[in-house]
Motif scaffolding. Structure first.
Motif, PDB file in Angstrom:
ATOM      1  N   THR A 280      36.759  35.334  38.332  1.00  0.00           N
ATOM      2  CA  THR A 280      35.455  35.344  37.677  1.00  0.00           C
ATOM      3  C   THR A 280      35.182  36.759  37.171  1.00  0.00           C
ATOM      4  O   THR A 280      35.183  37.722  37.946  1.00  0.00           O
ATOM      5  CB  THR A 280      34.337  34.918  38.638  1.00  0.00           C
ATOM      6  N   CYS A 281      34.970  36.856  35.871  1.00  0.00           N
ATOM      7  CA  CYS A 281      34.732  38.163  35.240  1.00  0.00           C
ATOM      8  C   CYS A 281      33.313  38.168  34.665  1.00  0.00           C
ATOM      9  O   CYS A 281      33.012  37.406  33.724  1.00  0.00           O
ATOM     10  CB  CYS A 281      35.731  38.424  34.117  1.00  0.00           C
ATOM     11  N   GLY A 282      32.426  38.959  35.294  1.00  0.00           N
ATOM     12  CA  GLY A 282      31.063  39.054  34.783  1.00  0.00           C
ATOM     13  C   GLY A 282      30.325  37.742  34.806  1.00  0.00           C
ATOM     14  O   GLY A 282      29.524  37.463  33.905  1.00  0.00           O
TER      15      GLY A 282
ATOM     16  N   THR B 149      31.662  34.731  34.519  1.00  0.00           N
ATOM     17  CA  THR B 149      32.398  33.673  33.820  1.00  0.00           C
ATOM     18  C   THR B 149      33.747  33.487  34.497  1.00  0.00           C
ATOM     19  O   THR B 149      34.490  34.459  34.703  1.00  0.00           O
ATOM     20  CB  THR B 149      32.614  34.030  32.346  1.00  0.00           C
TER      21      THR B 149
ATOM     22  N   SER C  55      35.123  45.145  37.135  1.00  0.00           N
ATOM     23  CA  SER C  55      34.514  45.537  35.855  1.00  0.00           C
ATOM     24  C   SER C  55      34.766  44.428  34.844  1.00  0.00           C
ATOM     25  O   SER C  55      35.908  43.997  34.641  1.00  0.00           O
ATOM     26  CB  SER C  55      35.134  46.842  35.353  1.00  0.00           C
ATOM     27  N   THR C  56      33.705  43.935  34.208  1.00  0.00           N
ATOM     28  CA  THR C  56      33.820  42.755  33.340  1.00  0.00           C
ATOM     29  C   THR C  56      34.871  42.932  32.263  1.00  0.00           C
ATOM     30  O   THR C  56      35.754  42.088  32.090  1.00  0.00           O
ATOM     31  CB  THR C  56      32.459  42.444  32.690  1.00  0.00           C
TER      32      THR C  56
ATOM     33  N   CYS D 243      38.404  43.220  33.698  1.00  0.00           N
ATOM     34  CA  CYS D 243      38.792  41.917  34.256  1.00  0.00           C
ATOM     35  C   CYS D 243      39.179  40.945  33.149  1.00  0.00           C
ATOM     36  O   CYS D 243      40.163  40.210  33.254  1.00  0.00           O
ATOM     37  CB  CYS D 243      37.638  41.375  35.100  1.00  0.00           C
ATOM     38  N   GLN D 244      38.411  40.948  32.040  1.00  0.00           N
ATOM     39  CA  GLN D 244      38.710  40.029  30.931  1.00  0.00           C
ATOM     40  C   GLN D 244      40.057  40.368  30.294  1.00  0.00           C
ATOM     41  O   GLN D 244      40.783  39.456  29.878  1.00  0.00           O
ATOM     42  CB  GLN D 244      37.585  40.112  29.881  1.00  0.00           C
TER      43      GLN D 244
END
Length: 479
Positions: A360-362, A364, A441-442, A445-446
């Motif tokens: 899960t990134c941010g 999502t 960190s979003t 991570c993405q």
């Protein structure tokens, strides 16, 4: 002689008979009158009289249909003057007008145009006037007298620049409609009519020399010429002096990594516009002009060895050559210590574990994706950037020399596809710690969970003298 009268003659003297004298005559001729009396003939001592002269001619007029007109003549001359008015052309005496025997003459009511003149005479002779034409307006017109034009505003003088035009105008009183014809030249000179000059206003053609114009205004009753308007053309100012270029800011020498490009610029004073031509080689050597390098700035192709460049700046007054700018290649970064490769491999292992598990990134959730493969060119780019940050004590996606991460990736020799990405970190000493930090960190991570990335390179560098000591770079590619 017997003393008796005979044929109206009688002797002046009587007496004894004498013999006549042949050389002397004492007989006076007497003229008998009707009653038989005689009187001597006296000499004529009256002064001579000069023939009259016309001081003012009778004037032509325009009148309404059925109206009359009064004509008058002014005469100079002595003695008793006699006047006789005639209808027709001057000198034609076939149509004398009964009773028209004074200096003025009023016509009868007229319905057609007629011409009149007058003969003035005295004991010294006679003089004929010019003919005056009485023009009769058409039936049904307003009936008012048609007045000839009277210019109330003459065209005015103007001053213009060379090649410019000017609008001239005239205003006239009198009876409409008016006709207009403009001319070039002095007033009254009709040798140069202007083809487009047939209205109250006239736009001159473009002028390069001082020129005069005038206009004739006309109607049914006559015409009037304007004064000439002078259009003065100013001399064109001399062209500004052109100052040859002088270089005020030289192109700078630079050091770049092999495979990079460099941008150089020059600044010059003087009179614009300038022309530019860049050359490879030492300043003044024109054997190697660079095609298309014709601006104040020039970007080199990707370089792998040192090259020198210079630029010539020119205008119509001369040219100036810049100093030589040399682009040198920076020494390649030293290979990382052997222990660094192990840390880099640990990062790749941990990242692939996270991709396999999903994350899960941010807020999502990203489902699991396939593993990343090591790309040696991406690793070289990552290692080079980590070392640069450690050596120069900074952290940024943009190198201190201005390169962005995608430029560094391409310059490393990477030939795979898009997309491209980069994660960086500083201050964390283990592979686990840096991966955990990126996953929290979003944006980082993405990048890790992006299924469009298929290859990766990880670079680690350490510098005990820098702020963060530990520096990490992760470069992604589409493969």
């Amino acid at each position: 002689m017997s003393g008796q009268s005979s044929s109206g003659l009688r002797p002046l003297l009587t007496g004894p008979r004498r013999r006549p004298l042949a050389a002397i005559a004492f007989i006076v001729l007497l003229t008998t009158s009707a009653c038989g009396a005689a009187s001597p003939t006296a000499p004529d001592d009256r002064p001579e009289v000069a023939a009259p002269t016309i001081a003012s001619q009778p004037q032509s007029q325009t009148i309404a249909h059925g109206a009359t007109a009064t004509l008058t003549v002014g005469v100079e001359g002595g003695g008793t003057l006699a006047f006789q008015w005639y209808a027709g052309a001057a000198g034609t005496t076939s149509s004398p007008i009964d009773g028209a025997t004074s200096a003025s003459f009023t016509t009868p009511s007229l319905t057609t145009t007629n011409t009149y003149w007058v003969r003035v005479s005295n004991a010294g002779g006679a003089t004929d006037s010019a003919a005056a034409t009485i023009t009769v307006s058409a039936p049904g017109s307003s009936g008012s007298v048609v007045l000839p034009p009277d210019i109330t505003q003459h065209p005015e003088d103007h001053t213009i620049g060379s090649g410019e035009t000017i609008l001239l105008t005239v205003r006239a009183a009198g009876s409409d409609p008016f006709g207009y014809q403009w001319y070039r030249g002095a007033s009254g000179d009709k040798s140069n009519p202007m083809p487009s000059g047939n209205s109250i206003d006239f736009a001159t053609p473009p002028l390069t020399a001082t020129t005069k114009f005038w206009v004739r205004v006309s109607n049914a009753a006559g015409s009037m010429d304007s004064t000439a308007a002078t259009v003065i053309v100013r001399e064109a100012p001399p062209p500004p002096s052109v100052v040859a270029p002088s270089i005020t800011s030289q192109p700078s020498s630079q050091t770049i990594a092999s495979g990079q490009t460099a941008t150089m610029s020059v600044t010059a004073s003087g009179t614009a516009p300038f022309s530019y031509q860049w050359y490879a080689g030492s300043s003044g050597a024109t054997a190697s002009p660079i095609a298309g390098a014709n601006a104040a700035s020039f970007t080199t192709p990707a370089l792998s060895s040192a090259v020198s460049y210079w630029v010539r700046v020119s205008n119509s007054a001369g040219a100036a050559d810049s100093a030589t700018a040399t682009i040198t290649m920076a020494a390649p970064p030293p290979p990382p210590p052997p222990g660094n490769a192990a840390l880099e491999d640990q990062v790749l292992t941990l990242v692939n574990q996270r991709r396999a598990a999903g994350a899960t990134c941010g807020g999502t959730f990203y489902p699991s994706v396939g593993p990343l493969s090591l790309d040696v060119n991406l690793r070289d780019a990552a290692r080079g950037h980590s070392l640069d940050m450690a050596t120069n004590n900074y952290i940024s996606h943009t190198s201190l020399d201005g390169r962005t991460f995608d430029q560094r990736i391409w310059q490393s020799g990477y030939s795979g596809g898009f997309p491209l990405g980069e994660n960086i970190s500083a201050g964390l000493s283990t592979a686990q710690a840096v991966v955990d930090g990126w996953m929290q960190s979003t944006g980082h991570c993405q990048n890790i969970m992006n299924g469009s990335f298929h290859v990766v390179g990880v670079g680690y560098a350490f510098n005990s003298g820098s702020t963060y000591r530990h520096y990490w770079t992760q470069n992604f590619g589409g493969g």
